[in-house]
Design a protein around this motif. Structure first.
Motif, PDB file in Angstrom:
ATOM      1  N   ARG A 181       0.821  -1.217   0.000  1.00 51.35           N
ATOM      2  CA  ARG A 181       0.000   0.000   0.000  1.00 51.35           C
ATOM      3  C   ARG A 181       0.847   1.256   0.000  1.00 51.35           C
ATOM      4  O   ARG A 181       0.348   2.346  -0.252  1.00 51.35           O
ATOM      5  CB  ARG A 181      -0.925  -0.015   1.214  1.00 51.35           C
ATOM      6  N   ASN A 182       2.157   1.098   0.313  1.00 49.63           N
ATOM      7  CA  ASN A 182       3.051   2.256   0.278  1.00 49.63           C
ATOM      8  C   ASN A 182       3.339   2.724  -1.158  1.00 49.63           C
ATOM      9  O   ASN A 182       3.795   3.837  -1.374  1.00 49.63           O
ATOM     10  CB  ASN A 182       4.371   1.919   0.983  1.00 49.63           C
ATOM     11  N   VAL A 183       3.079   1.873  -2.140  1.00 53.44           N
ATOM     12  CA  VAL A 183       3.416   2.219  -3.527  1.00 53.44           C
ATOM     13  C   VAL A 183       2.248   2.950  -4.185  1.00 53.44           C
ATOM     14  O   VAL A 183       1.159   2.400  -4.306  1.00 53.44           O
ATOM     15  CB  VAL A 183       3.775   0.958  -4.338  1.00 53.44           C
ATOM     16  N   THR A 184       2.487   4.203  -4.586  1.00 58.62           N
ATOM     17  CA  THR A 184       1.420   4.986  -5.203  1.00 58.62           C
ATOM     18  C   THR A 184       1.647   5.234  -6.689  1.00 58.62           C
ATOM     19  O   THR A 184       0.777   5.762  -7.365  1.00 58.62           O
ATOM     20  CB  THR A 184       1.250   6.344  -4.498  1.00 58.62           C
ATOM     21  N   ARG A 185       2.846   4.916  -7.177  1.00 56.26           N
ATOM     22  CA  ARG A 185       3.117   5.060  -8.605  1.00 56.26           C
ATOM     23  C   ARG A 185       3.954   3.886  -9.090  1.00 56.26           C
ATOM     24  O   ARG A 185       4.876   3.468  -8.394  1.00 56.26           O
ATOM     25  CB  ARG A 185       3.938   6.316  -8.897  1.00 56.26           C
ATOM     26  N   ILE A 186       3.612   3.423 -10.263  1.00 55.89           N
ATOM     27  CA  ILE A 186       4.467   2.440 -10.937  1.00 55.89           C
ATOM     28  C   ILE A 186       4.807   3.026 -12.295  1.00 55.89           C
ATOM     29  O   ILE A 186       3.923   3.501 -13.018  1.00 55.89           O
ATOM     30  CB  ILE A 186       3.746   1.094 -11.107  1.00 55.89           C
ATOM     31  N   ILE A 222       0.694  -6.656 -10.342  1.00 54.96           N
ATOM     32  CA  ILE A 222       1.430  -6.005  -9.268  1.00 54.96           C
ATOM     33  C   ILE A 222       0.657  -4.792  -8.761  1.00 54.96           C
ATOM     34  O   ILE A 222       0.567  -4.561  -7.561  1.00 54.96           O
ATOM     35  CB  ILE A 222       2.856  -5.612  -9.718  1.00 54.96           C
ATOM     36  N   ARG A 223       0.064  -4.042  -9.676  1.00 50.38           N
ATOM     37  CA  ARG A 223      -0.644  -2.844  -9.225  1.00 50.38           C
ATOM     38  C   ARG A 223      -1.811  -3.199  -8.308  1.00 50.38           C
ATOM     39  O   ARG A 223      -2.171  -2.449  -7.410  1.00 50.38           O
ATOM     40  CB  ARG A 223      -1.144  -2.033 -10.410  1.00 50.38           C
ATOM     41  N   ARG A 224      -2.393  -4.350  -8.523  1.00 47.76           N
ATOM     42  CA  ARG A 224      -3.505  -4.807  -7.700  1.00 47.76           C
ATOM     43  C   ARG A 224      -3.102  -4.885  -6.226  1.00 47.76           C
ATOM     44  O   ARG A 224      -3.942  -4.782  -5.341  1.00 47.76           O
ATOM     45  CB  ARG A 224      -3.945  -6.163  -8.253  1.00 47.76           C
ATOM     46  N   LEU A 225      -1.791  -5.042  -5.947  1.00 48.16           N
ATOM     47  CA  LEU A 225      -1.332  -5.171  -4.568  1.00 48.16           C
ATOM     48  C   LEU A 225      -0.820  -3.859  -3.992  1.00 48.16           C
ATOM     49  O   LEU A 225      -0.356  -3.802  -2.868  1.00 48.16           O
ATOM     50  CB  LEU A 225      -0.206  -6.218  -4.495  1.00 48.16           C
ATOM     51  N   CYS A 226      -0.851  -2.806  -4.793  1.00 47.98           N
ATOM     52  CA  CYS A 226      -0.360  -1.514  -4.324  1.00 47.98           C
ATOM     53  C   CYS A 226      -1.510  -0.711  -3.734  1.00 47.98           C
ATOM     54  O   CYS A 226      -2.622  -1.211  -3.585  1.00 47.98           O
ATOM     55  CB  CYS A 226       0.291  -0.761  -5.476  1.00 47.98           C
ATOM     56  N   SER A 227      -1.220   0.538  -3.444  1.00 43.10           N
ATOM     57  CA  SER A 227      -2.245   1.442  -2.931  1.00 43.10           C
ATOM     58  C   SER A 227      -3.437   1.497  -3.880  1.00 43.10           C
ATOM     59  O   SER A 227      -3.272   1.385  -5.089  1.00 43.10           O
ATOM     60  CB  SER A 227      -1.625   2.833  -2.787  1.00 43.10           C
ATOM     61  N   TRP A 228      -4.615   1.713  -3.357  1.00 44.40           N
ATOM     62  CA  TRP A 228      -5.807   1.727  -4.218  1.00 44.40           C
ATOM     63  C   TRP A 228      -5.774   2.869  -5.215  1.00 44.40           C
ATOM     64  O   TRP A 228      -6.397   2.832  -6.254  1.00 44.40           O
ATOM     65  CB  TRP A 228      -7.084   1.790  -3.386  1.00 44.40           C
ATOM     66  N   ARG A 229      -4.976   3.945  -4.877  1.00 45.78           N
ATOM     67  CA  ARG A 229      -4.912   5.049  -5.833  1.00 45.78           C
ATOM     68  C   ARG A 229      -3.633   4.995  -6.661  1.00 45.78           C
ATOM     69  O   ARG A 229      -3.243   5.975  -7.279  1.00 45.78           O
ATOM     70  CB  ARG A 229      -5.049   6.382  -5.107  1.00 45.78           C
ATOM     71  N   CYS A 230      -2.973   3.850  -6.653  1.00 46.59           N
ATOM     72  CA  CYS A 230      -1.728   3.719  -7.406  1.00 46.59           C
ATOM     73  C   CYS A 230      -1.987   3.868  -8.909  1.00 46.59           C
ATOM     74  O   CYS A 230      -2.894   3.257  -9.463  1.00 46.59           O
ATOM     75  CB  CYS A 230      -1.102   2.356  -7.141  1.00 46.59           C
ATOM     76  N   ARG A 231      -1.165   4.693  -9.557  1.00 48.83           N
ATOM     77  CA  ARG A 231      -1.269   4.841 -11.003  1.00 48.83           C
ATOM     78  C   ARG A 231      -0.066   4.206 -11.668  1.00 48.83           C
ATOM     79  O   ARG A 231       1.037   4.271 -11.138  1.00 48.83           O
ATOM     80  CB  ARG A 231      -1.344   6.314 -11.395  1.00 48.83           C
ATOM     81  N   ALA A 232      -0.316   3.618 -12.810  1.00 49.81           N
ATOM     82  CA  ALA A 232       0.800   3.006 -13.545  1.00 49.81           C
ATOM     83  C   ALA A 232       1.036   3.775 -14.841  1.00 49.81           C
ATOM     84  O   ALA A 232       0.091   4.094 -15.557  1.00 49.81           O
ATOM     85  CB  ALA A 232       0.489   1.552 -13.840  1.00 49.81           C
TER      86      ALA A 232
END
Lengths: 198, 195
Positions: A124-129, A157-167
């Protein structure tokens, strides 16, 4: 905003264009004042296969795999994940697939909820990929083959990041036939995105 | 008729072994002579070395130590089967390494001077993918089967346009219980026997 950036790179040749992109990403991120950590997988001699021992510890806590703990810590530390790699056979090189298989482990990237049996996100710490991928084939050919590399990162992978994570998916196609101008333009595009998110 | 089975599992449990056996039995029943490559038992190095990368587009690409025996097996195969657990909605790094390192120009395809690629494994009539979902492979469910298909699609660059792909895929619901696994194993055997 100062970002904590983890750059993961996999290319065997230190004179390659992918390597140049990796160096440029690191340089731009430092210029704008971000904290940067890098995982240069070939440089670090990362093992490209999950060992039988790691496999049997797949349900155990991350601390049971001490040789991977520095990788786990970096993944938990960052808020921006950057992948720089060449696309081979429509996916990541084996060594980068191994990084995904081994480092994004149970207890690090995900956790299975005991009561429901569902996979729960832990990144959840990841907000950008940001993915900087070069392709040997054309865009159409890659699309037809299912874009396995893109799906693995942008969906799984994005599915496991923050809900507002953008790729951000930055791809240069047909790199073998590309001109100097196209490569420079692509590098500028990468730089623009890095500056914009910082 | 020869079939080449590429098997990958770091520590084959009962299910993985059963899947391999079902694949071999099914293909044998269909009248194939079956060769098996076990990448973990061979201690296959999945990462392409810098020297290999430099030799990639040259005739020396096929000289890599440890790859020659794979090249020979590939050269005689009519069916190419992959048996692996699905990790991160794709094949494990070992299988990816087999693609990167064993399917090189001169073996899997030919590179012309003008950059055109022509298939080198036209004798492969079928690509078979036998795989079962594993956590965290149980998400996102909609894409995993597509990715197994994608494997066959990207392989067409090596095998030519007429090669067909057969995907035997066990979803998380099926692969997580004993009964479902047994059913999947026997279904796989029957489907392959029909090839």
């Amino acid at each position: 905003m100062t970002r904590r950036v983890l750059v993961v790179h996999a290319h065997p040749d230190p004179t390659s264009f992918s390597r140049a992109l990796f160096d440029h990403v690191g340089q731009v991120c430092r210029e704008v004042g971000n904290e940067v950590r890098v995982h240069d997988l070939y440089g670090a001699g990362f093992s490209a296969a999950m060992s039988a021992n790691e496999w049997s510890l797949r349900g155990a806590a991350p601390s049971t795999k001490p040789h991977l703990v520095p990788y786990f810590e970096d993944v938990a530390w960052c808020d921006t994940l950057v992948f720089v790699y060449p696309t081979w056979w429509s996916g990541q090189p084996a060594i980068l697939k191994a990084w995904i298989d081994r480092v994004l482990a149970n207890g690090v990237a995900w956790k299975v909820d005991e009561s429901t049996g569902h996979v729960m996100p832990r990144l959840r710490n990841v907000t950008r990929i940001i993915v900087v991928a070069t392709h040997g084939r054309s865009r159409g050919a890659n699309l037809w083959c299912g874009r396995a590399g893109r799906t693995a990162i942008v969906r799984s992978i994005r599915r496991l990041c923050s809900w507002r994570c953008r790729a951000h998916w930055l791809a240069l196609h047909a790199v073998d036939r590309s001109t100097r101008f196209e490569r420079d333009r692509f590098m500028q595009r990468v730089e623009r995105v890095l500056r914009r998110i910082s | 008729m020869t079939a080449l089975v590429v098997f990958t599992h770091p520590r084959p449990d009962q299910f993985a072994t059963a899947l391999l056996e079902a694949t071999v039995e099914g293909l044998s029943a269909a009248g194939h002579v079956v060769d098996v490559i076990d990448l973990y038992r061979d201690n296959f190095e999945a990462a392409m070395a810098p020297a290999e990368w430099r030799a990639y587009a040259t005739p020396a690409a096929t000289d890599t130590v440890g790859i020659e025996s794979y090249s020979r097996m590939l050269a005689g195969a009519d069916v190419l089967a992959f048996v692996f657990p699905m990790w991160w909605s794709g094949p494990p790094s070992m299988v990816k390494g087999f693609f990167d390192r064993a399917l090189v120009p001169g073996v899997a395809f030919r590179l012309a001077d003008n950059g055109r690629v022509s298939p080198g494994l036209r004798h492969v009539r079928r690509v078979v993918v036998v795989t079962a979902a594993e956590p965290p492979g149980n998400f996102p469910q909609r894409s995993t089967r597509q990715l197994a298909h994608a494997l066959g699609r990207s392989l067409r660059r090596a095998t030519g346009w007429r090669t067909r792909t057969l995907v035997c895929w066990a979803g998380p619901g099926e692969a997580s219980n004993e009964e479902g696994r047994r059913r999947f194993v026997s279904r796989t055997r029957d489907r392959l026997a029909g090839l």
